[in-house]
Design an enzyme around this catalytic site. Structure first.
Site, PDB file in Angstrom:
ATOM      1  N   LYS A  10       9.772   7.461  -0.683  1.00  0.00           N
ATOM      2  CA  LYS A  10       8.759   8.444  -0.298  1.00  0.00           C
ATOM      3  C   LYS A  10       8.680   8.643   1.205  1.00  0.00           C
ATOM      4  CE  LYS A  10       4.977   6.977  -1.684  1.00  0.00           C
ATOM      5  NZ  LYS A  10       4.294   5.954  -2.078  1.00  0.00           N
ATOM      6  N   ARG A  37      -4.158   7.701  -4.397  1.00  0.00           N
ATOM      7  CA  ARG A  37      -3.558   6.689  -5.248  1.00  0.00           C
ATOM      8  C   ARG A  37      -4.441   6.381  -6.449  1.00  0.00           C
ATOM      9  NH1 ARG A  37      -0.514   4.241  -0.883  1.00  0.00           N
ATOM     10  NH2 ARG A  37       1.001   2.681  -1.505  1.00  0.00           N
ATOM     11  N   ARG A  54      13.995  -4.313   3.105  1.00  0.00           N
ATOM     12  CA  ARG A  54      13.563  -3.067   3.709  1.00  0.00           C
ATOM     13  C   ARG A  54      13.000  -3.415   5.082  1.00  0.00           C
ATOM     14  NH1 ARG A  54       9.266   0.904   0.858  1.00  0.00           N
ATOM     15  NH2 ARG A  54       7.666   0.801   2.427  1.00  0.00           N
ATOM     16  N   ARG A  85       8.080  -5.746   6.265  1.00  0.00           N
ATOM     17  CA  ARG A  85       6.670  -5.716   5.893  1.00  0.00           C
ATOM     18  C   ARG A  85       6.279  -6.950   5.095  1.00  0.00           C
ATOM     19  NH1 ARG A  85       5.527   0.277   3.702  1.00  0.00           N
ATOM     20  NH2 ARG A  85       4.221  -0.944   2.323  1.00  0.00           N
ATOM     21  N   ARG A 105       2.473  -4.542  -6.718  1.00  0.00           N
ATOM     22  CA  ARG A 105       2.251  -3.150  -6.294  1.00  0.00           C
ATOM     23  C   ARG A 105       2.727  -2.174  -7.372  1.00  0.00           C
ATOM     24  NH1 ARG A 105       5.347  -3.046  -0.938  1.00  0.00           N
ATOM     25  NH2 ARG A 105       4.629  -0.904  -0.684  1.00  0.00           N
TER      26      ARG A 105
HETATM   27  P1  AMP Z   1       2.227   2.352   1.583  1.00  0.00           P
HETATM   28  O1  AMP Z   1       2.840   2.317   2.949  1.00  0.00           O
HETATM   29  O2  AMP Z   1       1.817   3.752   1.188  1.00  0.00           O
HETATM   30  O3  AMP Z   1       3.104   1.695   0.543  1.00  0.00           O
HETATM   31  O4  AMP Z   1       0.870   1.505   1.645  1.00  0.00           O
HETATM   32  C1  AMP Z   1       0.884   0.129   1.976  1.00  0.00           C
HETATM   33  C2  AMP Z   1      -0.407  -0.520   1.510  1.00  0.00           C
HETATM   34  O5  AMP Z   1      -1.528   0.119   2.164  1.00  0.00           O
HETATM   35  C3  AMP Z   1      -0.689  -0.396   0.031  1.00  0.00           C
HETATM   36  O6  AMP Z   1      -0.046  -1.420  -0.734  1.00  0.00           O
HETATM   37  C4  AMP Z   1      -2.218  -0.543   0.020  1.00  0.00           C
HETATM   38  O7  AMP Z   1      -2.598  -1.894   0.199  1.00  0.00           O
HETATM   39  C5  AMP Z   1      -2.629   0.228   1.266  1.00  0.00           C
HETATM   40  N1  AMP Z   1      -2.844   1.669   0.983  1.00  0.00           N
HETATM   41  C6  AMP Z   1      -2.139   2.726   1.483  1.00  0.00           C
HETATM   42  N2  AMP Z   1      -2.617   3.888   1.024  1.00  0.00           N
HETATM   43  C7  AMP Z   1      -3.644   3.576   0.196  1.00  0.00           C
HETATM   44  C8  AMP Z   1      -4.518   4.337  -0.624  1.00  0.00           C
HETATM   45  N3  AMP Z   1      -4.416   5.670  -0.702  1.00  0.00           N
HETATM   46  N4  AMP Z   1      -5.476   3.671  -1.326  1.00  0.00           N
HETATM   47  C9  AMP Z   1      -5.583   2.331  -1.267  1.00  0.00           C
HETATM   48  N5  AMP Z   1      -4.771   1.548  -0.553  1.00  0.00           N
HETATM   49  C10 AMP Z   1      -3.801   2.151   0.185  1.00  0.00           C
END
Ligand code: AMP
Length: 221
Positions: A13, A88, A128, A163, A174
């Site tokens: 993404k 989400r 990653r 990360r 996740r």
């Molecule tokens: P991502 O980079 O989008 O994979 O987000 C990394 C982490 O940030 C996720 O595993 C969540 O812990 C938090 N996070 C990001 N976006 C959201 C969202 N829209 N709602 C809740 N938690 C989020």
């Protein structure tokens, strides 16, 4: 254009979001990147979000919803944007519907990048690496997108970081959370006639071409 890019963690993404937003002139809004930056800076929201992000759990809806609403209500709000990692949950989708309605910014499309779980586990366990520079945010992995110099960002030269939430157990967690809510989210946007599905496996350029082709009829002007 105004679009949402949905897909499981590790679906590519972030990479596709960067390409699409750059080529189609949209502001790339990644709630994950905003939260990681807040955590690094230890802002009040960052402190609140840190344990959730580290454990691969969703940050409470209120926190993320407020962050996104504030962005769209600011004087320099984006009018053409790509949302990556938000919404989400159904609560987040409904909040976003309300904020965009209030701002007169209807969505053009919701893209779903479809990737099998096995492929995701393979990709993420292969390592990653992300660029921590918030102005850059490039991502790499050792399967199909290696940096030219190991550990160094091709685009801005920053030292790459792995990360904390990319450990296998965290990735599984996740993915589980993703599947619990994703069906309802897809239904939500299917009912609005906005959903477009694209297979997210194969070469980055081919996936990009498919995404761009699907978006073509939705482009305004
Ligand atoms: P991502 O980079 O989008 O994979 O987000 C990394 C982490 O940030 C996720 O595993 C969540 O812990 C938090 N996070 C990001 N976006 C959201 C969202 N829209 N709602 C809740 N938690 C989020």
């Amino acid at each position: 254009m105004r679009i949402i890019l949905l897909g499981p963690p590790g679906s590519g993404k972030g990479t596709q979001a960067k390409l699409l937003s750059h080529n189609l002139g949209m502001v790339h809004i990644s709630t994950g990147a905003i939260l990681r930056q807040a955590i690094r800076q230890q802002t009040p929201e960052g402190k609140l979000a840190e344990p959730y992000v580290t454990q691969g759990r969703l940050v409470p809806d209120d926190v993320v919803n407020q962050m996104v609403a504030a962005l769209f209500r600011s004087t320099d709000r984006p009018t053409d944007f790509l949302l990556d990692g938000y919404p989400r949950t159904i609560d987040q989708a409904r909040t976003l519907d309300g904020v965009l309605r209030e701002q007169g910014l209807p969505l053009d499309a919701v893209l779903f990048l479809d990737v099998d779980d096995e492929e995701i586990l393979k990709r993420l366990s292969a390592g990653r690496w992300d660029c921590p520079n918030p102005a850059c945010g490039a991502t790499y992995n050792t399967i199909n997108k290696q940096p030219r110099v190991p550990g160094v960002c091709d685009e801005c030269g920053s030292a790459l970081l792995q990360r904390d939430d990319d450990r296998e157990s965290t990735v599984r967690q996740r993915l589980k959370i993703f599947h619990q809510v994703n069906g309802a989210l897809l239904d939500h946007y299917q009912h609005q006639g906005l959903l477009l599905r694209v297979r997210g496996q194969g070469k980055i350029e081919d996936i990009y071409d498919n995404l761009a082709r699907q978006l073509k009829p939705k482009q305004r002007k």
